[in-house]
Design an enzyme around this catalytic site. Structure first.
Site, mmCIF file in Angstrom:
data_model
loop_
_atom_site.group_PDB
_atom_site.id
_atom_site.type_symbol
_atom_site.label_atom_id
_atom_site.label_comp_id
_atom_site.label_asym_id
_atom_site.label_seq_id
_atom_site.Cartn_x
_atom_site.Cartn_y
_atom_site.Cartn_z
ATOM 1 N N GLU A 46 24.489 13.465 59.834
ATOM 2 C CA GLU A 46 25.812 12.872 59.995
ATOM 3 C C GLU A 46 25.954 11.620 59.134
ATOM 4 O OE1 GLU A 46 23.901 13.973 62.359
ATOM 5 O OE2 GLU A 46 25.023 14.902 64.003
ATOM 6 N N PRO A 247 9.789 22.174 57.145
ATOM 7 C CA PRO A 247 10.310 22.271 58.517
ATOM 8 C C PRO A 247 11.384 21.227 58.785
ATOM 9 C CG PRO A 247 8.114 21.297 58.505
ATOM 10 C CD PRO A 247 8.383 21.759 57.106
ATOM 11 N N ARG A 248 12.325 21.590 59.628
ATOM 12 C CA ARG A 248 13.403 20.665 59.992
ATOM 13 C C ARG A 248 12.835 19.380 60.576
ATOM 14 N NH1 ARG A 248 18.538 19.095 58.922
ATOM 15 N NH2 ARG A 248 19.703 18.526 60.794
ATOM 16 N N PHE A 286 10.287 13.246 55.053
ATOM 17 C CA PHE A 286 11.744 13.372 55.143
ATOM 18 C C PHE A 286 12.377 13.235 53.764
ATOM 19 C CE2 PHE A 286 11.575 12.372 59.756
ATOM 20 C CZ PHE A 286 12.457 13.352 60.195
ATOM 21 N N GLY A 287 13.529 13.872 53.599
ATOM 22 C CA GLY A 287 14.351 13.662 52.415
ATOM 23 C C GLY A 287 13.867 14.408 51.189
ATOM 24 N N ASN A 312 22.949 24.068 55.720
ATOM 25 C CA ASN A 312 23.825 23.961 54.559
ATOM 26 C C ASN A 312 23.315 24.771 53.358
ATOM 27 O OD1 ASN A 312 25.418 23.125 52.433
ATOM 28 N ND2 ASN A 312 24.789 20.984 52.510
ATOM 29 N N GLU A 315 23.482 22.964 49.069
ATOM 30 C CA GLU A 315 22.435 22.198 48.377
ATOM 31 C C GLU A 315 21.513 23.092 47.550
ATOM 32 O OE1 GLU A 315 21.789 18.050 50.831
ATOM 33 O OE2 GLU A 315 20.374 19.669 51.125
#
Length: 402
Positions: A46, A247-248, A286-287, A312, A315
């Protein structure tokens, strides 16, 4: 009890121990003069989608952004410290929310997506603070639950003068619950090209190259296990194949690595010094997902073989990848329908069928390249029309947009 829960979260590393008082509406930061726009973005996804709004407003207004997750807070500090004031969102207790609102006195509140808190919403209404609900979504499961207490959802969203849905399906569901005119102007997460830009790949990943790389992106618990037999077979059948798993929730990386290694698959973590030498690389940071999309040919998007609504596809598509997903894509339904109409992705109900398609794509460069071309064309479309939202914000703040 709630305070004890905060301390338990600190112990588990899910709260910032030096800033936990912000969860009670207490901060050492002084309120600057002038009008404040409060943007609430619960988690990192978000927050990234708020990029358009932050860049639109920060030069003329103080932008206060609240998040609930530590990862979103770290992302904010690293990338937006010069544009915003970041605070952890107060817990939904009247006393603590009152302290927060009395401290910051926002002129406008922009609430992103679905992290709705009844006491906070009621106080915004009581104090007549102008508020917008932007990019809100409503999953099929949530819709079924909210229909039982429809009156409560309707009451909770009365504080918002305008509501913007994330998709046409979300719009219809929320309209049913609220009996209001719900707007749809596209998906805010696709409003900023900075969120889907192409990023150069890490030179250490020289063993991973276009033509022989499969990526499982944003996978959820159990999906990696479901894919394990498929990955074992593909590594034997596709010469030189390399596989990236992102992984998320990266904290699951060591568990995934252990399962794969016990099955005889050479698996490395991104944090390992020799991470590029294994057949499977697990991204435990992350990222920077676009950096991995950039060296992948086929990307399976997770959260779709478990009922999480998918992720999504734009990307990886903008980074010239073939898009494959499972059946549960309700969070991105409009986008996937558009991609299917343009022969730009594959949606499968069974991993066994998906496996055959992946093998065929690596054997047929013509089909691989055609699918990449189709997905990139769809990804280059404009998925968000910001003009109406900017107009409404402008009227509330009584200034021209930046």
């Amino acid at each position: 009890m709630i305070k004890l829960n905060v301390f338990f979260r600190i112990f588990r590393g899910k709260e910032n121990k030096s800033r936990f008082s912000e969860r009670y509406g207490i901060t050492s930061i002084e309120r600057p003069g002038g009008d404040i726009v409060w943007i609430h973005a619960a988690s990192i996804g978000e927050f990234k989608s708020a990029d358009l709004l932050i860049n639109l407003l920060y030069k003329n207004y103080t932008i206060l952004v609240t998040t609930t997750t530590l990862s979103a807070a770290n992302f904010a500090s690293k990338n937006y410290a010069h544009k915003i004031i970041h605070q952890f969102a107060p817990l939904d207790i009247s006393l603590w929310v009152e302290k927060f609102l009395n401290k910051w006195r926002p002129k406008l509140v922009i609430w992103i997506e679905s992290d709705l808190w009844p006491i906070t919403m009621e106080l915004l209404k009581q104090k007549s603070i102008k508020s917008l609900l932007v990019n809100v979504r409503m999953s099929p499961q949530s819709f079924k639950k909210w229909k039982i207490i429809k009156f409560f959802y309707k009451q909770m969203t009365e504080c918002f003068s305008e509501i913007f849905a994330q998709s046409q399906l979300d719009r219809e569901r929320i309209k049913t619950l609220t009996n209001r005119n719900i707007k749809f102007i596209g998906n805010l997460k696709l409003s900023s090209r900075s969120n889907i830009q192409k990023i150069s790949w890490d030179k250490k990943l020289k063993n991973f190259q276009k033509g022989r790389t499969l990526m499982l992106a944003s996978t959820h618990e159990n999906e990696e296990f479901q894919f394990l037999p498929t990955i074992k077979r593909l590594l034997l059948q596709v010469d030189g194949l390399k596989i990236i798993i992102a992984p998320r929730h990266p904290e699951r990386s060591k568990t995934i690595q252990s399962i794969y290694q016990k099955s005889g698959i050479s698996t490395k973590l991104m944090s390992d010094n020799a991470y590029a030498n294994g057949d499977v690389l697990i991204v435990n940071t992350f990222g920077n997902l676009p950096a991995y999309f950039n060296i992948s040919d086929i990307v399976f998007l997770g959260g779709s073989f478990v009922s999480k609504g998918g992720h999504n596809p734009i990307e990886p598509a903008i980074n010239n990848c073939v898009i494959i997903t499972g059946p549960h894509v309700y969070n991105w339904q409009n986008i996937y329908e558009d991609m299917l109409r343009n022969n730009a992705c594959f949606v499968f109900n069974k991993i066994s069928i998906l496996e055959k398609k992946i093998k065929k794509l690596f054997e047929d460069n013509n089909e691989m390249n055609k699918m990449k071309e189709n997905s990139k064309k769809v990804a280059q479309k404009n998925f968000f029309d910001s003009s109406e939202l900017i107009y409404i914000i402008k009227n509330i703040l009584e200034v021209s947009p930046c």
